[in-house]
Design a protein around this motif. Structure first.
Motif, mmCIF file in Angstrom:
data_model
loop_
_atom_site.group_PDB
_atom_site.id
_atom_site.type_symbol
_atom_site.label_atom_id
_atom_site.label_comp_id
_atom_site.label_asym_id
_atom_site.label_seq_id
_atom_site.Cartn_x
_atom_site.Cartn_y
_atom_site.Cartn_z
ATOM 1 N N HIS A 196 0.815 -1.206 0.000
ATOM 2 C CA HIS A 196 0.000 0.000 0.000
ATOM 3 C C HIS A 196 0.846 1.252 0.000
ATOM 4 O O HIS A 196 2.025 1.227 0.318
ATOM 5 C CB HIS A 196 -0.908 0.010 1.226
ATOM 6 C CG HIS A 196 -0.143 -0.010 2.507
ATOM 7 N ND1 HIS A 196 0.432 -1.139 3.018
ATOM 8 C CD2 HIS A 196 0.151 0.967 3.392
ATOM 9 C CE1 HIS A 196 1.042 -0.857 4.154
ATOM 10 N NE2 HIS A 196 0.888 0.420 4.407
ATOM 11 N N GLY A 197 0.187 2.336 -0.359
ATOM 12 C CA GLY A 197 0.863 3.624 -0.350
ATOM 13 C C GLY A 197 0.478 4.359 0.914
ATOM 14 O O GLY A 197 0.028 3.752 1.879
ATOM 15 N N PRO A 198 0.634 5.681 0.916
ATOM 16 C CA PRO A 198 0.285 6.438 2.109
ATOM 17 C C PRO A 198 -1.216 6.374 2.371
ATOM 18 O O PRO A 198 -2.019 6.323 1.445
ATOM 19 C CB PRO A 198 0.721 7.861 1.761
ATOM 20 C CG PRO A 198 0.775 7.894 0.282
ATOM 21 C CD PRO A 198 1.132 6.540 -0.171
ATOM 22 N N LYS A 213 -11.668 -0.606 2.400
ATOM 23 C CA LYS A 213 -12.427 -1.609 1.642
ATOM 24 C C LYS A 213 -11.565 -2.832 1.401
ATOM 25 O O LYS A 213 -12.024 -3.977 1.524
ATOM 26 C CB LYS A 213 -12.853 -1.028 0.280
ATOM 27 C CG LYS A 213 -14.275 -0.548 0.233
ATOM 28 C CD LYS A 213 -14.711 -0.331 -1.206
ATOM 29 C CE LYS A 213 -15.296 1.064 -1.351
ATOM 30 N NZ LYS A 213 -15.458 1.454 -2.754
ATOM 31 N N LYS A 214 -10.347 -2.586 1.050
ATOM 32 C CA LYS A 214 -9.429 -3.689 0.766
ATOM 33 C C LYS A 214 -9.220 -4.549 2.008
ATOM 34 O O LYS A 214 -9.204 -5.784 1.941
ATOM 35 C CB LYS A 214 -8.103 -3.126 0.284
ATOM 36 C CG LYS A 214 -7.592 -3.864 -0.905
ATOM 37 C CD LYS A 214 -6.373 -3.256 -1.532
ATOM 38 C CE LYS A 214 -5.971 -4.183 -2.693
ATOM 39 N NZ LYS A 214 -4.771 -3.799 -3.329
ATOM 40 N N VAL A 223 -3.914 8.461 3.200
ATOM 41 C CA VAL A 223 -4.321 9.855 3.321
ATOM 42 C C VAL A 223 -5.828 9.925 3.071
ATOM 43 O O VAL A 223 -6.472 8.922 2.775
ATOM 44 C CB VAL A 223 -3.579 10.754 2.302
ATOM 45 C CG1 VAL A 223 -2.125 10.863 2.674
ATOM 46 C CG2 VAL A 223 -3.718 10.214 0.891
ATOM 47 N N LEU A 239 -10.397 3.533 0.250
ATOM 48 C CA LEU A 239 -10.046 2.420 -0.622
ATOM 49 C C LEU A 239 -9.338 1.322 0.160
ATOM 50 O O LEU A 239 -9.599 0.131 -0.015
ATOM 51 C CB LEU A 239 -9.140 2.904 -1.757
ATOM 52 C CG LEU A 239 -9.753 3.924 -2.703
ATOM 53 C CD1 LEU A 239 -8.665 4.603 -3.516
ATOM 54 C CD2 LEU A 239 -10.740 3.255 -3.624
ATOM 55 N N TYR A 240 -8.423 1.737 1.035
ATOM 56 C CA TYR A 240 -7.683 0.751 1.812
ATOM 57 C C TYR A 240 -8.567 0.073 2.848
ATOM 58 O O TYR A 240 -8.401 -1.119 3.135
ATOM 59 C CB TYR A 240 -6.459 1.405 2.475
ATOM 60 C CG TYR A 240 -5.364 1.705 1.490
ATOM 61 C CD1 TYR A 240 -4.850 2.992 1.360
ATOM 62 C CD2 TYR A 240 -4.841 0.708 0.671
ATOM 63 C CE1 TYR A 240 -3.845 3.262 0.454
ATOM 64 C CE2 TYR A 240 -3.836 0.974 -0.232
ATOM 65 C CZ TYR A 240 -3.342 2.249 -0.337
ATOM 66 O OH TYR A 240 -2.344 2.519 -1.239
ATOM 67 N N SER A 248 -7.668 10.818 0.676
ATOM 68 C CA SER A 248 -8.242 10.305 -0.571
ATOM 69 C C SER A 248 -8.020 8.811 -0.769
ATOM 70 O O SER A 248 -8.662 8.194 -1.598
ATOM 71 C CB SER A 248 -7.665 11.069 -1.763
ATOM 72 O OG SER A 248 -6.267 10.902 -1.795
ATOM 73 N N THR A 249 -7.111 8.235 0.008
ATOM 74 C CA THR A 249 -6.838 6.809 -0.200
ATOM 75 C C THR A 249 -7.419 5.933 0.904
ATOM 76 O O THR A 249 -7.528 4.716 0.757
ATOM 77 C CB THR A 249 -5.318 6.545 -0.257
ATOM 78 O OG1 THR A 249 -4.728 6.932 0.983
ATOM 79 C CG2 THR A 249 -4.677 7.301 -1.395
ATOM 80 N N LYS A 266 -12.224 -6.756 2.716
ATOM 81 C CA LYS A 266 -12.232 -7.939 1.850
ATOM 82 C C LYS A 266 -11.230 -8.959 2.344
ATOM 83 O O LYS A 266 -11.510 -10.159 2.398
ATOM 84 C CB LYS A 266 -11.870 -7.524 0.412
ATOM 85 C CG LYS A 266 -12.991 -7.768 -0.579
ATOM 86 C CD LYS A 266 -12.541 -7.456 -2.001
ATOM 87 C CE LYS A 266 -12.833 -6.018 -2.366
ATOM 88 N NZ LYS A 266 -12.260 -5.630 -3.678
#
Lengths: 179, 90
Positions: A52-54, A65-66, A56, A62-63, A58-59, A69
């Motif tokens: 994964h990236g930072p 949700k990941k 923040v 998404l993380y 906006s992210t 799952k």
């Protein structure tokens, strides 16, 4: 093949391990993901082997949700458990050698060979301790694996033992698996 | 490469500078407006998001879908466009 070990030890140790695992997973799922800090999310992602990236604004979603799952697919982090058991698998060979003083050197060798990475098991330095103690300790960690050794007719286990020193096997009275 | 559009080719041919978000392949009027409403008014802002997601395809596509309801083809076009641009200029 009959196992001389009291079955009780296995079941109690196994359930102990299970409880530990479920406790471990519930620690992570106690809070909802959105309540966790960015660092916690990051740690969780790493725990599930998700690159994964930072984390923040906006992210983050998404993380999350990941992670959800990933948690559904593997509620307990299986791979780390497996690693844990595998390390222990080496240790069991150590147990069987443990009865007499002259086995000491051997047990050391096995221990070194098998447990290069398990510093947490350093306490098992006392080779002269009674067999039962050592056995229990290893059993506590991974009774499942001991069962596996039996199920395989100690096949793989035996391979390891026989390559080390067949004579020792014969003389050591502790080898329950043989039966 | 057979299915890259003219828009794609135009975008990856030069630095994006101040191009609007609608210059991105896959992003038309409708999606462009939605992105602008969310604050992504320039192509480089979407590029920023793409980079902060570490150029990960799955994450970027999910993000596009969530942000402007892009369909699969649009996600694909936008992703490949940005990816190729990065390969050339980043």
């Amino acid at each position: 093949m009959n196992l001389k070990f009291p079955a009780g030890i296995f079941s109690s140790c196994f359930s102990h391990t299970l409880k530990f695992s479920t406790a471990f997973s519930s620690f992570f799922t106690e809070m909802s993901l959105s309540e966790k800090s960015d660092e916690e999310i990051s740690t969780l992602l790493t725990a599930y082997d998700i690159k994964h990236g930072p984390i923040v604004d906006s992210t983050r979603k998404l993380y999350e949700k990941k992670l959800e799952k990933a948690m559904e697919n593997a509620p307990v982090k299986a791979s780390s458990d497996k690693t844990y058991y595998r390390e222990e698998e080496e240790e069991i060979t150590y147990i069987t050698y443990h009865s007499a003083d002259r086995h000491e050197g051997y047990a050391d060798m096995l221990k070194r060979r098998g447990n290069a990475e398990t510093d947490e098991d350093e306490e098992s330095d006392q080779d002269t301790e009674p067999a039962i103690k050592m056995t229990n300790r290893a059993a506590n960690h991974s009774a499942v694996r001991s069962k596996e050794a039996v199920r395989k007719s100690g096949g793989s286990m035996w391979k390891r033992l026989t390559t080390v020193e067949p004579k020792m096997i014969k003389t050591c009275g502790l080898i329950h698996f043989r039966k | 490469m057979s299915s890259t559009s003219q828009k794609h080719k135009d975008f990856v041919a030069e630095p994006m500078g101040e191009k609007t978000v609608m210059a991105l392949a896959g992003i038309g009027q409708v999606l462009g407006t939605r992105l602008e409403e969310k604050g992504f008014d320039k192509a480089y802002v979407v590029l920023g998001q793409f980079l902060v997601l570490k150029k990960d395809e799955e994450l970027f596509r999910d993000w596009l879908k969530d942000t402007c309801m892009a369909n699969s083809k649009q996600q694909n076009d936008c992703f490949s466009c940005l990816k190729e641009w990065c390969d050339a200029f980043l």
